[in-house]
Design a protein around this motif. Structure first.
Motif, short mmCIF file in Angstrom:
data_model
loop_
_atom_site.label_atom_id
_atom_site.label_comp_id
_atom_site.label_asym_id
_atom_site.label_seq_id
_atom_site.Cartn_x
_atom_site.Cartn_y
_atom_site.Cartn_z
N LEU A 51 0.83 -1.21 0.00
CA LEU A 51 0.00 0.00 0.00
C LEU A 51 0.87 1.26 0.00
O LEU A 51 0.55 2.24 -0.70
CB LEU A 51 -0.94 -0.01 1.21
N GLY A 52 1.95 1.25 0.75
CA GLY A 52 2.87 2.38 0.73
C GLY A 52 3.48 2.60 -0.64
O GLY A 52 3.62 3.74 -1.10
N ALA A 53 3.82 1.51 -1.32
CA ALA A 53 4.38 1.61 -2.68
C ALA A 53 3.37 2.21 -3.65
O ALA A 53 3.73 3.03 -4.51
CB ALA A 53 4.83 0.23 -3.17
N VAL A 54 2.10 1.83 -3.51
CA VAL A 54 1.06 2.39 -4.37
C VAL A 54 0.92 3.89 -4.13
O VAL A 54 0.81 4.68 -5.07
CB VAL A 54 -0.29 1.66 -4.14
N VAL A 55 0.97 4.31 -2.88
CA VAL A 55 0.88 5.74 -2.54
C VAL A 55 2.07 6.50 -3.12
O VAL A 55 1.92 7.58 -3.73
CB VAL A 55 0.77 5.96 -1.01
N VAL A 56 3.27 5.94 -2.96
CA VAL A 56 4.47 6.59 -3.50
C VAL A 56 4.39 6.68 -5.02
O VAL A 56 4.70 7.73 -5.61
CB VAL A 56 5.75 5.85 -3.05
N ALA A 57 3.94 5.61 -5.67
CA ALA A 57 3.82 5.63 -7.14
C ALA A 57 2.84 6.71 -7.58
O ALA A 57 3.11 7.45 -8.53
CB ALA A 57 3.36 4.26 -7.64
N GLY A 58 1.71 6.80 -6.89
CA GLY A 58 0.73 7.84 -7.22
C GLY A 58 1.31 9.24 -7.05
O GLY A 58 1.10 10.13 -7.88
N ALA A 59 2.05 9.43 -5.98
CA ALA A 59 2.66 10.74 -5.72
C ALA A 59 3.71 11.08 -6.78
O ALA A 59 3.74 12.22 -7.28
CB ALA A 59 3.29 10.77 -4.33
N VAL A 60 4.54 10.12 -7.13
CA VAL A 60 5.59 10.37 -8.12
C VAL A 60 4.98 10.70 -9.48
O VAL A 60 5.35 11.68 -10.13
CB VAL A 60 6.54 9.16 -8.23
N LEU A 61 4.02 9.89 -9.92
CA LEU A 61 3.41 10.14 -11.23
C LEU A 61 2.62 11.45 -11.24
O LEU A 61 2.65 12.19 -12.22
CB LEU A 61 2.55 8.96 -11.66
N SER A 62 1.95 11.74 -10.14
CA SER A 62 1.23 13.02 -10.05
C SER A 62 2.20 14.19 -10.14
O SER A 62 1.91 15.20 -10.80
CB SER A 62 0.45 13.10 -8.74
N ALA A 63 3.33 14.06 -9.48
CA ALA A 63 4.34 15.13 -9.53
C ALA A 63 4.88 15.30 -10.94
O ALA A 63 5.07 16.43 -11.41
CB ALA A 63 5.48 14.81 -8.56
N ARG A 64 5.14 14.21 -11.64
CA ARG A 64 5.65 14.29 -13.01
C ARG A 64 4.64 15.00 -13.92
O ARG A 64 5.02 15.78 -14.78
CB ARG A 64 5.97 12.90 -13.58
N LEU A 65 3.36 14.73 -13.69
CA LEU A 65 2.32 15.40 -14.48
C LEU A 65 2.18 16.86 -14.07
O LEU A 65 2.06 17.74 -14.93
CB LEU A 65 0.98 14.66 -14.33
N ALA A 66 2.21 17.14 -12.78
CA ALA A 66 2.07 18.52 -12.30
C ALA A 66 3.24 19.39 -12.77
O ALA A 66 3.05 20.57 -13.07
CB ALA A 66 1.99 18.55 -10.77
N LEU A 67 4.43 18.81 -12.85
CA LEU A 67 5.59 19.54 -13.33
C LEU A 67 5.62 19.65 -14.86
O LEU A 67 6.54 20.25 -15.41
CB LEU A 67 6.88 18.86 -12.84
N GLU A 68 4.66 19.02 -15.49
CA GLU A 68 4.56 18.96 -16.95
C GLU A 68 5.82 18.35 -17.57
O GLU A 68 6.24 18.72 -18.66
CB GLU A 68 4.26 20.33 -17.54
N ALA A 69 6.42 17.42 -16.84
CA ALA A 69 7.58 16.70 -17.34
C ALA A 69 7.15 15.60 -18.31
O ALA A 69 7.94 15.17 -19.15
CB ALA A 69 8.38 16.10 -16.19
N HIS A 70 5.90 15.16 -18.17
CA HIS A 70 5.36 14.09 -19.01
C HIS A 70 3.88 14.31 -19.27
O HIS A 70 3.20 14.99 -18.49
CB HIS A 70 5.54 12.72 -18.34
N THR A 71 3.42 13.68 -20.33
CA THR A 71 1.98 13.62 -20.60
C THR A 71 1.44 12.40 -19.84
O THR A 71 2.21 11.52 -19.43
CB THR A 71 1.72 13.44 -22.10
N PRO A 72 0.13 12.32 -19.67
CA PRO A 72 -0.43 11.13 -19.01
C PRO A 72 -0.04 9.83 -19.72
O PRO A 72 0.27 8.83 -19.06
CB PRO A 72 -1.94 11.37 -19.06
N SER A 73 -0.01 9.82 -21.05
CA SER A 73 0.34 8.59 -21.76
C SER A 73 1.79 8.19 -21.49
O SER A 73 2.10 7.00 -21.37
CB SER A 73 0.08 8.72 -23.26
#
Length: 166
Positions: free
Chosen positions: A121-143
């Motif tokens: 569960l902690g890994a899922v939370v960390v993954a969500g946070a990392v991917l959300s950050a990458r999207l918020a920083l506009e470093a990546h598109t959702p795809s």
């Protein structure tokens, strides 16, 4: 000793290699925002991870799982390198996808373990946070983020199930 090997080959050497590329003008930025800037650092990381795998695969010294994990990480970084030659995939997504999938496999091997469930569960939370950050920083598109997550998960699940079947 294990932590030292992993730290040197998966952090220190790739970081130094990328810094050297930047120092000699091969990279415009250490952020590697442009797809064209990513292949060389990823190739250096692939070789560094391969060296770690060579060290950790020695069965007489280390647990077999460590070597297998490092081979999987090397494969994931190499596939990220290949994809980055023509498309920008999230390397962060690859990493967190692999992490979540590793905890899934570990939990499935001992489903009664509350300890592993919390790590999963902690890994899922960390993954969500990392991917959300990458999207918020506009470093990546959702795809790009989802593709990275899928690649990391696919490599770990493929190797993990292959080990169990073999």
């Amino acid at each position: 000793m294990i932590l030292a090997v992993v730290f040197v080959f998966t952090f220190v050497l790739p970081t130094l290699g990328t810094g050297v590329l930047y120092w000699f003008g091969q990279l415009d930025s250490l952020l590697l925002r442009e797809r064209s800037q990513r292949p060389l650092p990823l190739l250096l990381a692939t070789f560094s991870f391969g060296m770690a795998a060579t060290v950790l695969i020695q069965r007489t010294i280390f647990d077999v799982l460590l070597g297998q994990m490092m081979v999987g990480m090397m494969l994931a970084v190499f596939l990220t390198f290949l994809i980055s030659l023509s498309w920008k995939i999230s390397a962060h997504g690859v990493g967190v996808g692999g992490m979540v999938s590793l905890f899934i496999l570990l939990y499935l091997s001992k489903p009664q373990s509350q300890w592993l469930l919390w790590w999963l569960l902690g890994a899922v939370v960390v993954a969500g946070a990392v991917l959300s950050a990458r999207l918020a920083l506009e470093a990546h598109t959702p795809s790009q983020a989802w593709a990275g997550l899928a690649l990391g998960a696919g490599v770990v699940l493929g190797i993990g199930t292959g080990i169990r079947l073999g």
